[in-house]
Design a protein around this motif. Structure first.
Motif, PDB file in Angstrom:
ATOM      1  N   GLY B 113     -66.513   9.198  92.309  1.00 18.79           N
ATOM      2  CA  GLY B 113     -66.248   8.181  92.364  1.00 18.79           C
ATOM      3  C   GLY B 113     -65.336   7.289  92.706  1.00 18.79           C
ATOM      4  N   ASP B 114     -64.913   6.894  93.822  1.00 13.26           N
ATOM      5  CA  ASP B 114     -63.998   6.438  94.481  1.00 13.26           C
ATOM      6  C   ASP B 114     -64.634   5.783  95.475  1.00 13.26           C
ATOM      7  OD1 ASP B 114     -61.377   5.951  94.864  1.00 13.26           O
ATOM      8  OD2 ASP B 114     -60.573   7.192  95.692  1.00 13.26           O
ATOM      9  N   PRO B 115     -64.545   4.224  95.252  1.00 13.58           N
ATOM     10  CA  PRO B 115     -66.027   3.774  96.217  1.00 13.58           C
ATOM     11  C   PRO B 115     -64.473   3.292  97.578  1.00 13.58           C
ATOM     12  CG  PRO B 115     -66.712   2.682  94.370  1.00 13.58           C
ATOM     13  CD  PRO B 115     -65.825   4.064  94.036  1.00 13.58           C
ATOM     14  N   ASP B 116     -63.839   2.564  97.458  1.00 13.74           N
ATOM     15  CA  ASP B 116     -62.500   1.888  97.583  1.00 13.74           C
ATOM     16  C   ASP B 116     -61.303   3.093  98.233  1.00 13.74           C
ATOM     17  OD1 ASP B 116     -60.703   2.282  95.201  1.00 13.74           O
ATOM     18  OD2 ASP B 116     -60.727  -0.287  95.363  1.00 13.74           O
ATOM     19  N   GLY B 117     -61.711   3.650  97.945  1.00 15.69           N
ATOM     20  CA  GLY B 117     -60.305   5.207  97.987  1.00 15.69           C
ATOM     21  C   GLY B 117     -59.182   5.396  97.085  1.00 15.69           C
ATOM     22  N   THR B 118     -58.857   4.597  96.609  1.00 15.49           N
ATOM     23  CA  THR B 118     -57.490   4.527  95.360  1.00 15.49           C
ATOM     24  C   THR B 118     -57.477   5.690  95.411  1.00 15.49           C
ATOM     25  OG1 THR B 118     -57.905   2.063  94.683  1.00 15.49           O
ATOM     26  CG2 THR B 118     -56.585   3.059  93.587  1.00 15.49           C
ATOM     27  N   ASN B 119     -58.287   6.273  94.766  1.00 17.22           N
ATOM     28  CA  ASN B 119     -57.608   6.907  93.676  1.00 17.22           C
ATOM     29  C   ASN B 119     -57.472   9.015  94.231  1.00 17.22           C
ATOM     30  OD1 ASN B 119     -58.187   6.453  90.915  1.00 17.22           O
ATOM     31  ND2 ASN B 119     -59.748   7.326  90.297  1.00 17.22           N
ATOM     32  N   ALA B 120     -58.723   9.217  95.780  1.00 19.09           N
ATOM     33  CA  ALA B 120     -58.031   9.725  96.621  1.00 19.09           C
ATOM     34  C   ALA B 120     -56.326   9.379  97.670  1.00 19.09           C
ATOM     35  CB  ALA B 120     -59.103   9.348  97.685  1.00 19.09           C
ATOM     36  N   GLY B 121     -56.402   8.396  97.213  1.00 17.18           N
ATOM     37  CA  GLY B 121     -54.846   7.259  98.363  1.00 17.18           C
ATOM     38  C   GLY B 121     -53.544   8.186  97.261  1.00 17.18           C
ATOM     39  N   GLN B 122     -54.169   8.165  95.707  1.00 15.24           N
ATOM     40  CA  GLN B 122     -53.831   8.069  94.274  1.00 15.24           C
ATOM     41  C   GLN B 122     -52.849  10.118  95.237  1.00 15.24           C
ATOM     42  OE1 GLN B 122     -51.450   6.249  93.216  1.00 15.24           O
ATOM     43  NE2 GLN B 122     -50.105   7.734  92.014  1.00 15.24           N
ATOM     44  N   CYS B 123     -53.955  10.795  94.602  1.00 13.99           N
ATOM     45  CA  CYS B 123     -53.965  12.239  95.846  1.00 13.99           C
ATOM     46  C   CYS B 123     -52.836  12.635  95.367  1.00 13.99           C
ATOM     47  CB  CYS B 123     -54.913  13.299  95.017  1.00 13.99           C
ATOM     48  SG  CYS B 123     -56.697  13.047  94.058  1.00 13.99           S
ATOM     49  N   SER B 124     -53.037  11.958  97.210  1.00 14.46           N
ATOM     50  CA  SER B 124     -51.967  12.149  98.616  1.00 14.46           C
ATOM     51  C   SER B 124     -50.683  11.340  98.353  1.00 14.46           C
ATOM     52  CB  SER B 124     -52.477  11.128  99.225  1.00 14.46           C
ATOM     53  OG  SER B 124     -51.820  12.346 100.561  1.00 14.46           O
ATOM     54  N   ALA B 125     -51.154  10.602  97.022  1.00 11.69           N
ATOM     55  CA  ALA B 125     -49.352  10.606  96.814  1.00 11.69           C
ATOM     56  C   ALA B 125     -48.506  11.378  95.849  1.00 11.69           C
ATOM     57  CB  ALA B 125     -49.504   9.243  96.882  1.00 11.69           C
ATOM     58  N   TYR B 126     -49.220  11.678  95.545  1.00 14.97           N
ATOM     59  CA  TYR B 126     -48.698  12.760  94.252  1.00 14.97           C
ATOM     60  C   TYR B 126     -47.817  14.185  94.819  1.00 14.97           C
ATOM     61  CZ  TYR B 126     -51.175  11.174  90.303  1.00 14.97           C
ATOM     62  OH  TYR B 126     -51.476   9.957  89.102  1.00 14.97           O
ATOM     63  N   ALA B 127     -48.422  14.347  95.804  1.00 16.36           N
ATOM     64  CA  ALA B 127     -48.328  15.479  97.156  1.00 16.36           C
ATOM     65  C   ALA B 127     -47.333  15.124  97.523  1.00 16.36           C
ATOM     66  CB  ALA B 127     -49.461  16.193  98.177  1.00 16.36           C
ATOM     67  N   ALA B 128     -47.293  13.432  97.784  1.00 10.99           N
ATOM     68  CA  ALA B 128     -45.850  13.044  99.170  1.00 10.99           C
ATOM     69  C   ALA B 128     -44.526  12.847  98.045  1.00 10.99           C
ATOM     70  CB  ALA B 128     -46.848  12.013  99.441  1.00 10.99           C
ATOM     71  N   GLU B 129     -44.908  12.662  97.168  1.00 14.63           N
ATOM     72  CA  GLU B 129     -44.558  12.705  96.426  1.00 14.63           C
ATOM     73  C   GLU B 129     -43.120  13.945  95.701  1.00 14.63           C
ATOM     74  OE1 GLU B 129     -45.131  10.615  92.287  1.00 14.63           O
ATOM     75  OE2 GLU B 129     -46.109   9.082  94.360  1.00 14.63           O
ATOM     76  N   GLN B 130     -44.012  15.020  95.929  1.00 13.74           N
ATOM     77  CA  GLN B 130     -43.527  16.373  95.671  1.00 13.74           C
ATOM     78  C   GLN B 130     -42.520  16.195  96.728  1.00 13.74           C
ATOM     79  OE1 GLN B 130     -45.169  18.748  93.098  1.00 13.74           O
ATOM     80  NE2 GLN B 130     -44.193  17.028  91.702  1.00 13.74           N
ATOM     81  N   ILE B 131     -43.297  16.253  97.930  1.00 21.92           N
ATOM     82  CA  ILE B 131     -42.659  16.862  98.902  1.00 21.92           C
ATOM     83  C   ILE B 131     -41.384  15.830  99.341  1.00 21.92           C
ATOM     84  CG2 ILE B 131     -43.355  16.650 101.825  1.00 21.92           C
ATOM     85  CD1 ILE B 131     -46.280  17.343 101.440  1.00 21.92           C
ATOM     86  N   ASP B 132     -41.523  14.809  98.783  1.00 19.76           N
ATOM     87  CA  ASP B 132     -40.537  14.400  99.231  1.00 19.76           C
ATOM     88  C   ASP B 132     -38.955  14.433  99.123  1.00 19.76           C
ATOM     89  OD1 ASP B 132     -41.016  12.071 100.843  1.00 19.76           O
ATOM     90  OD2 ASP B 132     -41.619  10.619  99.160  1.00 19.76           O
ATOM     91  N   ALA B 133     -39.229  15.170  97.298  1.00 19.84           N
ATOM     92  CA  ALA B 133     -38.450  15.810  96.153  1.00 19.84           C
ATOM     93  C   ALA B 133     -37.770  16.539  97.326  1.00 19.84           C
ATOM     94  CB  ALA B 133     -39.154  15.959  95.080  1.00 19.84           C
ATOM     95  N   ILE B 134     -38.557  17.259  97.497  1.00 18.07           N
ATOM     96  CA  ILE B 134     -38.045  18.949  98.112  1.00 18.07           C
ATOM     97  C   ILE B 134     -37.643  18.859  99.627  1.00 18.07           C
ATOM     98  CG2 ILE B 134     -39.468  20.922  99.374  1.00 18.07           C
ATOM     99  CD1 ILE B 134     -41.063  21.088  97.144  1.00 18.07           C
ATOM    100  N   LEU B 135     -37.472  17.797 100.016  1.00 14.86           N
ATOM    101  CA  LEU B 135     -36.708  17.432 101.752  1.00 14.86           C
ATOM    102  C   LEU B 135     -35.280  16.139 101.332  1.00 14.86           C
ATOM    103  CD1 LEU B 135     -39.757  15.930 103.898  1.00 14.86           C
ATOM    104  CD2 LEU B 135     -39.158  18.484 103.221  1.00 14.86           C
ATOM    105  N   SER B 136     -35.234  16.110  99.906  1.00 14.16           N
ATOM    106  CA  SER B 136     -34.445  14.711  99.565  1.00 14.16           C
ATOM    107  C   SER B 136     -33.298  16.554  98.981  1.00 14.16           C
ATOM    108  CB  SER B 136     -34.329  14.487  98.226  1.00 14.16           C
ATOM    109  OG  SER B 136     -35.908  13.071  98.945  1.00 14.16           O
ATOM    110  N   ARG B 137     -33.784  16.934  97.919  1.00 13.87           N
ATOM    111  CA  ARG B 137     -32.678  18.166  98.032  1.00 13.87           C
ATOM    112  C   ARG B 137     -32.640  19.147  99.088  1.00 13.87           C
ATOM    113  NH1 ARG B 137     -36.633  21.011  92.639  1.00 13.87           N
ATOM    114  NH2 ARG B 137     -37.354  22.060  94.744  1.00 13.87           N
ATOM    115  N   ALA B 138     -33.680  18.856  99.694  1.00 13.25           N
ATOM    116  CA  ALA B 138     -33.182  20.300 101.139  1.00 13.25           C
ATOM    117  C   ALA B 138     -31.563  18.837 101.898  1.00 13.25           C
ATOM    118  CB  ALA B 138     -33.856  20.515 101.677  1.00 13.25           C
ATOM    119  N   THR B 139     -31.780  17.727 102.025  1.00 13.55           N
ATOM    120  CA  THR B 139     -30.695  16.962 102.815  1.00 13.55           C
ATOM    121  C   THR B 139     -29.788  17.541 102.171  1.00 13.55           C
ATOM    122  OG1 THR B 139     -32.634  15.682 103.131  1.00 13.55           O
ATOM    123  CG2 THR B 139     -30.194  14.982 104.052  1.00 13.55           C
TER     124      THR B 139
END
Lengths: 186, 186
Positions: B113-139
């Motif tokens: 139900g996401d003709p313009d890709g906004t929601n798919a992009g949000q799902c990917s953004a959630y994953a990226a935020e979690q990865i960012d948090a892990i990488l920042s901590r490691a740095t």
């Protein structure tokens, strides 16, 4: 679960499938996807709407079957004389086709009307067959090759993920970087 | 294109969203997704059907918004003291959640139900935020870290591709192999 013959059935069944698929392709070209209805497709194909409902369930499942047909590769991967060159060329062309507006629409259609995952699996099988062909050719040349599943994970998956979920850089250089990662580590 | 507020609106609008989302979750739990209709959701949420149509367009877009809410991570990634351990744990949990029957249903709903890709992009953004948090901590620990987009390509993309297109081995060892590929080559 509507029946989705992956091997083309013969006789009348095959003719119905061909004329219904052709009607969908024509109508999408003429009026666009939004205006499509089962009665319109049936009238163009010269069948009754109930023939379509019986065989495909609903319009989304029909569109999914048509999309998978459109995603079927039409030629063998080109032979450029080395694994690296063949995989680069294949990945660049795959990305080009899948990231194009029609490619994106077909991927979306294939997933949407596919509750049991049969059509999505077929799309992935097409990619795997092309990669297999490239790897077999390289093996015959005496080159060392990675496993098909590794190429799926490292080349196909990132391209498809970005097309569906994460808009961004999707160019030939990106495709080649992915191929490097698939080939450099055994 | 229905409006899809990514930051929660305040006041009445927020209350309508919350009650409609809650109605969807309850009805899916009670009667299943197949029986869901906009009038049923409206009656349970105490709003008119036209409120739902005006705000979400149709049932598929509403289900997509609800799915994205359900895919939002509820906690920060666990801190196990090293980049490798943190990424392994995150990838294993992500795979576990996304490959589960509810996870698959949410991913599917989010895309459908996401003709313009906004929601798919949000799902990917959630994953990226979690990865960012892990990488920042490691740095901060002084560890060398890969780029977030590399972890997306090498860890997230293969898991999501296999969930959507290519059924097969989806276990913790697979998740860890993907993390190895993301970390071993800078």
């Amino acid at each position: 679960m509507s029946p989705k013959p992956m091997t083309r059935p013969g006789g009348r069944s095959a003719r119905v499938q061909e004329s219904v698929h052709a009607a969908v392709r024509e109508l999408v070209g003429e009026t666009g996807r939004e205006a499509l209805t089962v009665p319109l497709v049936a009238a163009r194909a010269g069948v009754t709407p109930s023939t379509i409902y019986r065989r495909w369930g609903d319009l989304q499942e029909l569109l999914s079957d048509v999309a998978v047909e459109r995603l079927r590769p039409e030629t063998d991967p080109v032979d450029l004389g080395s694994l690296r060159a063949d995989l680069d060329a294949w990945a660049e062309q795959f990305l080009d086709e899948m990231a194009s507006p029609p490619g994106r629409a077909y991927i979306r259609d294939a997933l949407l009307g596919d509750p049991d995952g049969t059509n999505a699996g077929q799309c992935s099988a097409y990619a795997a067959e092309q990669i297999d062909a490239i790897l077999s050719r390289a093996t015959r040349r005496g080159e060392a090759v990675p496993e098909t599943e590794r190429v799926i994970d490292r080349v196909v998956a990132p391209m498809m993920y970005r097309i569906l979920f994460r808009p961004g850089r999707l160019d030939a250089a990106y495709a080649r970087e992915l191929v490097t990662n698939a080939l450099d580590r055994p």
